[in-house]
Scaffold this motif. Structure first.
Motif, PDB file in Angstrom:
ATOM      1  N   MET A  84       0.609  28.406  75.930  1.00 31.10           N
ATOM      2  CA  MET A  84      -0.017  27.241  75.296  1.00 31.10           C
ATOM      3  C   MET A  84      -0.780  26.429  76.343  1.00 31.10           C
ATOM      4  SD  MET A  84       1.973  24.244  73.195  1.00 31.10           S
ATOM      5  CE  MET A  84       1.112  22.829  72.505  1.00 31.10           C
ATOM      6  N   LYS A  85      -2.032  26.146  76.070  1.00 33.78           N
ATOM      7  CA  LYS A  85      -2.863  25.362  76.991  1.00 33.78           C
ATOM      8  C   LYS A  85      -2.712  23.884  76.644  1.00 33.78           C
ATOM      9  CE  LYS A  85      -7.700  24.823  78.482  1.00 33.78           C
ATOM     10  NZ  LYS A  85      -7.345  24.614  79.870  1.00 33.78           N
ATOM     11  N   THR A  86      -2.120  23.121  77.543  1.00 31.15           N
ATOM     12  CA  THR A  86      -1.816  21.711  77.247  1.00 31.15           C
ATOM     13  C   THR A  86      -2.660  20.730  78.048  1.00 31.15           C
ATOM     14  OG1 THR A  86      -0.032  21.733  78.889  1.00 31.15           O
ATOM     15  CG2 THR A  86       0.560  22.267  76.607  1.00 31.15           C
ATOM     16  N   THR A  87      -3.535  21.229  78.939  1.00 30.87           N
ATOM     17  CA  THR A  87      -4.452  20.351  79.673  1.00 30.87           C
ATOM     18  C   THR A  87      -5.825  20.998  79.759  1.00 30.87           C
ATOM     19  OG1 THR A  87      -3.774  21.340  81.775  1.00 30.87           O
ATOM     20  CG2 THR A  87      -2.661  19.304  81.096  1.00 30.87           C
ATOM     21  N   PRO A  88      -6.908  20.257  79.576  1.00 25.76           N
ATOM     22  CA  PRO A  88      -6.913  18.883  79.070  1.00 25.76           C
ATOM     23  C   PRO A  88      -6.546  18.863  77.598  1.00 25.76           C
ATOM     24  CG  PRO A  88      -9.148  19.713  79.191  1.00 25.76           C
ATOM     25  CD  PRO A  88      -8.273  20.777  79.776  1.00 25.76           C
ATOM     26  N   TRP A  89      -6.104  17.708  77.097  1.00 29.95           N
ATOM     27  CA  TRP A  89      -5.684  17.572  75.700  1.00 29.95           C
ATOM     28  C   TRP A  89      -6.153  16.203  75.198  1.00 29.95           C
ATOM     29  CZ3 TRP A  89      -2.431  21.049  72.867  1.00 29.95           C
ATOM     30  CH2 TRP A  89      -2.022  20.584  71.625  1.00 29.95           C
ATOM     31  N   ASN A  90      -7.092  16.222  74.287  1.00 27.29           N
ATOM     32  CA  ASN A  90      -7.624  14.976  73.732  1.00 27.29           C
ATOM     33  C   ASN A  90      -6.893  14.590  72.454  1.00 27.29           C
ATOM     34  OD1 ASN A  90      -9.698  14.589  75.686  1.00 27.29           O
ATOM     35  ND2 ASN A  90     -10.909  16.171  74.658  1.00 27.29           N
ATOM     36  N   VAL A  91      -6.676  13.309  72.269  1.00 23.72           N
ATOM     37  CA  VAL A  91      -6.095  12.779  71.038  1.00 23.72           C
ATOM     38  C   VAL A  91      -7.126  11.855  70.403  1.00 23.72           C
ATOM     39  CG1 VAL A  91      -4.170  11.533  69.999  1.00 23.72           C
ATOM     40  CG2 VAL A  91      -3.804  12.874  72.087  1.00 23.72           C
ATOM     41  N   ASN A  92      -7.368  12.052  69.114  1.00 24.59           N
ATOM     42  CA  ASN A  92      -8.354  11.254  68.395  1.00 24.59           C
ATOM     43  C   ASN A  92      -7.671  10.083  67.683  1.00 24.59           C
ATOM     44  OD1 ASN A  92      -9.828  10.965  65.422  1.00 24.59           O
ATOM     45  ND2 ASN A  92     -11.238  11.041  67.160  1.00 24.59           N
ATOM     46  N   PHE A  93      -8.264   8.895  67.782  1.00 22.84           N
ATOM     47  CA  PHE A  93      -7.738   7.692  67.133  1.00 22.84           C
ATOM     48  C   PHE A  93      -8.790   7.189  66.160  1.00 22.84           C
ATOM     49  CE2 PHE A  93      -6.122   7.980  71.484  1.00 22.84           C
ATOM     50  CZ  PHE A  93      -4.767   8.095  71.233  1.00 22.84           C
ATOM     51  N   SER A  94      -8.413   7.105  64.873  1.00 20.72           N
ATOM     52  CA  SER A  94      -9.408   6.763  63.868  1.00 20.72           C
ATOM     53  C   SER A  94      -8.755   5.989  62.717  1.00 20.72           C
ATOM     54  CB  SER A  94     -10.074   8.040  63.343  1.00 20.72           C
ATOM     55  OG  SER A  94      -9.102   8.904  62.771  1.00 20.72           O
ATOM     56  N   GLY A  95      -9.514   5.787  61.651  1.00 25.86           N
ATOM     57  CA  GLY A  95      -9.013   5.043  60.495  1.00 25.86           C
ATOM     58  C   GLY A  95      -9.320   3.568  60.618  1.00 25.86           C
ATOM     59  N   GLU A  96      -8.397   2.739  60.137  1.00 28.43           N
ATOM     60  CA  GLU A  96      -8.596   1.285  60.108  1.00 28.43           C
ATOM     61  C   GLU A  96      -8.339   0.695  61.493  1.00 28.43           C
ATOM     62  OE1 GLU A  96      -9.864  -0.399  57.767  1.00 28.43           O
ATOM     63  OE2 GLU A  96      -9.861   1.106  56.190  1.00 28.43           O
ATOM     64  N   LEU A  97      -9.284   0.974  62.394  1.00 29.09           N
ATOM     65  CA  LEU A  97      -9.169   0.510  63.779  1.00 29.09           C
ATOM     66  C   LEU A  97     -10.456  -0.192  64.192  1.00 29.09           C
ATOM     67  CD1 LEU A  97      -7.743   3.726  65.505  1.00 29.09           C
ATOM     68  CD2 LEU A  97      -6.461   1.682  64.873  1.00 29.09           C
ATOM     69  N   LYS A  98     -10.302  -1.171  65.056  1.00 25.64           N
ATOM     70  CA  LYS A  98     -11.487  -1.791  65.632  1.00 25.64           C
ATOM     71  C   LYS A  98     -11.984  -0.989  66.833  1.00 25.64           C
ATOM     72  CE  LYS A  98     -10.027  -6.366  64.081  1.00 25.64           C
ATOM     73  NZ  LYS A  98      -9.494  -7.699  64.470  1.00 25.64           N
ATOM     74  N   THR A  99     -11.106  -0.119  67.362  1.00 21.48           N
ATOM     75  CA  THR A  99     -11.463   0.686  68.533  1.00 21.48           C
ATOM     76  C   THR A  99     -11.201   2.159  68.237  1.00 21.48           C
ATOM     77  OG1 THR A  99     -10.682  -1.160  69.889  1.00 21.48           O
ATOM     78  CG2 THR A  99     -11.147   0.902  71.030  1.00 21.48           C
ATOM     79  N   LYS A 100     -12.164   2.824  67.581  1.00 16.83           N
ATOM     80  CA  LYS A 100     -12.026   4.255  67.299  1.00 16.83           C
ATOM     81  C   LYS A 100     -12.533   5.043  68.504  1.00 16.83           C
ATOM     82  CE  LYS A 100     -12.879   3.368  62.418  1.00 16.83           C
ATOM     83  NZ  LYS A 100     -13.786   3.558  61.269  1.00 16.83           N
ATOM     84  N   GLN A 101     -11.760   5.990  68.932  1.00 18.90           N
ATOM     85  CA  GLN A 101     -12.169   6.752  70.107  1.00 18.90           C
ATOM     86  C   GLN A 101     -11.294   7.981  70.284  1.00 18.90           C
ATOM     87  OE1 GLN A 101     -10.987   4.661  73.903  1.00 18.90           O
ATOM     88  NE2 GLN A 101     -10.512   3.040  72.431  1.00 18.90           N
ATOM     89  N   THR A 102     -11.637   8.789  71.262  1.00 20.28           N
ATOM     90  CA  THR A 102     -10.837   9.945  71.655  1.00 20.28           C
ATOM     91  C   THR A 102     -10.482   9.796  73.129  1.00 20.28           C
ATOM     92  OG1 THR A 102     -11.915  11.396  70.043  1.00 20.28           O
ATOM     93  CG2 THR A 102     -10.837  12.456  71.901  1.00 20.28           C
ATOM     94  N   LEU A 103      -9.197   9.980  73.448  1.00 17.60           N
ATOM     95  CA  LEU A 103      -8.743   9.828  74.826  1.00 17.60           C
ATOM     96  C   LEU A 103      -7.917  11.033  75.244  1.00 17.60           C
ATOM     97  CD1 LEU A 103      -7.617   6.075  74.800  1.00 17.60           C
ATOM     98  CD2 LEU A 103      -9.598   7.021  76.003  1.00 17.60           C
ATOM     99  N   GLU A 104      -8.032  11.385  76.502  1.00 20.60           N
ATOM    100  CA  GLU A 104      -7.245  12.482  77.053  1.00 20.60           C
ATOM    101  C   GLU A 104      -5.861  11.951  77.433  1.00 20.60           C
ATOM    102  OE1 GLU A 104      -5.843  15.860  79.049  1.00 20.60           O
ATOM    103  OE2 GLU A 104      -6.010  13.901  79.989  1.00 20.60           O
TER     104      GLU A 104
END
Length: 305
Positions: A84-104
């Motif tokens: 399983m490749k675990t790096t890099p691994w981005n997580v997406n943050f969305s929905g009812e947010l004032k700060t939508k983004q993707t972070l590693e």
């Protein structure tokens, strides 16, 4: 922004090995953090362990797991997850947010710092363990993302990658519907005990334990603590989690550890701590009643199971 000095100290040593200059941009830092050795020990604030819990051994915790994306067998994920490749691994943050983004994941570690939480872990199947997690409280992430007033729940989704997860590749013959989804009410998500784990025993999570980033909610049955997070959304309506879809008569949204309400197939009054032969009494809310019972004041916990 909180930066963990120890983490950056360890990172700086790695930067020197890479020949990095003394002054680099935040983007360059992210790139360099992504190149950190996978087995690099994590720097964290130790848990005071006021409950005096004794952790299960590293071998027990890493060799007996539920991770359906690999297999329904408790031990098979150890072997099946090694590529399983675990790096890099981005997580997406969305929905009812004032700060939508993707972070590693390493960006999150650098931003929020790390601490240890020694928590009881209780599976709905009747076994339990004590785990020394490493990570950060979810409320720190939510404060940063800044949900709007419409955000009443937090929805979590695991990575959907049939090339990486053998059970997902089975399609309609998979054990459960994928991607795996879980949810918390916003006040549950913001509770100080709710934790985002990136490691255990001072090291990064192994693949079979939900690497590289997972949720830990210690007063709920283990299936609520979703592994290998891909997406976190703040939403207006209660998310339908995977096990509710699978069998709504057996699994509810809340899944609080409750010895007074049995699962149709397993008693919840007692549990077997890994490594022990005899069973022990299960505690309401898995021993965290004092901290979280107020979240459910006035609710019928047989109805809202």
């Amino acid at each position: 922004m909180n930066i963990t000095p120890e983490a950056l100290f360890e990172a700086r040593r790695h930067f020197l090995k890479l020949g990095a200059g003394a002054l680099v941009s935040s983007t360059a830092i992210s790139q360099l953090l992504a190149e950190l050795p996978k087995d690099l020990s994590l720097s964290f604030t130790p848990d005071a362990n006021l409950l005096k819990l004794s952790s299960n051994t590293f071998e027990q915790i890493t060799n007996y797991v539920n991770f359906y994306e690999f297999s329904t067998d408790k031990t098979a994920p150890v072997k099946l997850s090694q590529n399983m490749k675990t790096t890099p691994w981005n997580v997406n943050f969305s929905g009812e947010l004032k700060t939508k983004q993707t972070l590693e994941v390493d960006d999150l570690i650098a931003r929020f710092g790390l601490e240890e939480r020694i928590y009881r872990f209780r599976c709905v199947e009747g076994w339990s363990m004590v785990v020394p997690w490493i990570g950060f409280p979810l409320y720190k992430l939510l404060d940063y993302l800044d949900p709007t007033s419409k955000a009443k729940y937090v929805k979590f989704t695991t990575r959907h990658d049939p090339a990486m997860f053998p059970d997902q590749a089975k399609g309609i013959f998979s054990s459960i519907n994928y991607p795996y989804v879980e949810g918390l009410r916003m006040d549950e998500a913001r509770h100080p005990l709710t934790f985002i784990a990136v490691g255990m025993y001072g090291k990064r999570l192994l693949p079979q334990n939900g690497a590289p980033i997972r949720l830990v909610v210690p007063w709920k049955y283990g299936f609520k603590s979703i592994k290998s997070l891909d997406k976190i959304e703040c939403v207006e309506n209660e998310p339908l989690n995977t096990w509710q879809v699978q069998n709504p008569k057996e699994y509810g949204f809340y899944a609080n550890v409750n010895p007074a309400v049995d699962h149709p197939r397993w008693t919840q009054a007692k549990e077997r701590l890994l490594g022990k032969i005899t069973k022990q009494e299960t505690l309401p809310f898995n021993g965290y009643e004092k901290e979280v019972a107020g979240l459910y004041a006035g609710m019928d916990l047989r109805k809202f199971f």
